[in-house]
Design a protein around this motif. Structure first.
Motif, mmCIF file in Angstrom:
data_model
loop_
_atom_site.group_PDB
_atom_site.id
_atom_site.type_symbol
_atom_site.label_atom_id
_atom_site.label_comp_id
_atom_site.label_asym_id
_atom_site.label_seq_id
_atom_site.Cartn_x
_atom_site.Cartn_y
_atom_site.Cartn_z
ATOM 1 N N THR A 73 0.871 -1.301 0.168
ATOM 2 C CA THR A 73 -0.105 -0.023 -0.122
ATOM 3 C C THR A 73 1.003 1.063 0.065
ATOM 4 N N ALA B 192 2.198 1.645 -3.359
ATOM 5 C CA ALA B 192 1.432 2.389 -4.331
ATOM 6 C C ALA B 192 0.794 3.618 -4.179
ATOM 7 N N VAL C 51 -5.198 -0.796 -4.274
ATOM 8 C CA VAL C 51 -3.734 -1.152 -4.729
ATOM 9 C C VAL C 51 -3.508 -2.098 -6.031
ATOM 10 N N GLU D 220 -3.981 -0.029 -9.076
ATOM 11 C CA GLU D 220 -3.075 0.918 -9.324
ATOM 12 C C GLU D 220 -1.934 -0.040 -10.145
ATOM 13 N N GLY D 221 -1.679 -1.009 -9.453
ATOM 14 C CA GLY D 221 -0.856 -1.930 -10.080
ATOM 15 C C GLY D 221 -1.084 -2.415 -11.555
ATOM 16 N N HIS E 90 1.194 8.378 -12.367
ATOM 17 C CA HIS E 90 0.637 7.856 -10.946
ATOM 18 C C HIS E 90 -0.376 8.275 -10.370
#
Length: 264
Positions: free
Chosen positions: A147, A150, A187, A190-191, A202
């Motif tokens: 986390t 991220a 998370v 996002e990945g 980002h």
């Protein structure tokens, strides 16, 4: 000696009154009065007046009614006790961020329009679910590390309660309290976005991760199929009016809110 003001419970009366609980408490009161009337009518009348006053001032007569109704609602799967979900994404003042993120996701094929609805790309969805599965099997320390990686420049810790909450503290000291299912979903999103849309910044990935939660068809924790429900207005539920708006995407098994839609 307690005054009437001390007895009042404004969080359970007036505009916040839960009428089903009021009716239930009234029925209980009348039943007790009928039983007592067999023994003593004056005592029964006194109980009726005192009980009616308690319901009027406090919203309920039976002790701990709000706590009991919250437990019953959870046991019956009547909606989450915490309808607000939080997010690992910080509040952003960029008015164009939402539109820019949506455009990027559409152009990258992460989401696609079908008629009047948007649908998640199947390949992206499979990869996202795979990443959620990986994250939910991690030990707590590893999940916190993932986390933090991220979110960047954010302190992450776990508040160990009945339902663990991930607490994120930003560089400016602002805090966000996020449930474990939401943390895992965002998370993982996002990945997965970093892999599928490498040109996406980002900042935009974090914002998109929050929006992508609306496409969750299964719980990130237990994989139960999600449901859309209206927040419960019972006195055992939330009292913040903001928590009572919109439709909430929930996991009926975990009793967790995963996303709140704006019905307005």
């Amino acid at each position: 000696m307690a005054s009437i003001a001390d007895l009042r419970r404004p969080e359970y009366t007036g505009r916040n009154r839960c009428w089903p609980c009021t009716v239930l408490n009234t029925v209980v009161l009348l039943g007790c009065c009928l039983v007592l009337a067999v023994l003593s009518f004056p005592l029964s009348l006194g109980l009726l007046l005192a009980g009616a006053g308690a319901i009027w001032l406090r919203g309920y007569l039976v002790p701990r009614t709000p706590a009991l109704t919250a437990r019953m609602r959870g046991a019956l799967g009547r909606g989450p006790d915490r309808p607000l979900t939080g997010s690992i994404a910080p509040d952003d003042t960029d008015d164009d961020l939402g539109e820019r993120t949506l455009t990027t996701l559409l152009e990258a094929g992460v989401i696609r329009p079908e008629g009047e609805r948007l649908h998640l790309d199947e390949r992206f969805g499979d990869d996202w679910r795979g990443e959620m599965e990986r994250l939910r099997t991690l030990p707590t320390g590893r999940l916190i590390e993932a986390t933090a990686a991220a979110t960047r420049e954010t302190e992450v810790e776990l508040l160990d309660a009945d339902r663990p909450l991930v607490v994120l503290t930003g560089p400016d000291g602002g805090e966000a309290w996020v449930s474990r299912p939401v943390t895992i979903a965002e998370v993982a999103a996002e990945g997965t976005l970093a892999t599928h849309v490498p040109t996406m910044s980002h900042r935009d990935r974090i914002a998109a991760a929050r929006a992508l939660r609306s496409f969750l068809d299964r719980c990130p924790i237990c994989e139960t199929r999600t449901e859309e429900v209206k927040p419960n207005r019972c006195c055992g539920g939330v009292r913040d009016p903001a928590d009572l708006s919109g439709t909430v995407l929930v996991c009926p098994t975990c009793n967790e809110a995963l996303y709140r839609f704006d019905d307005g």
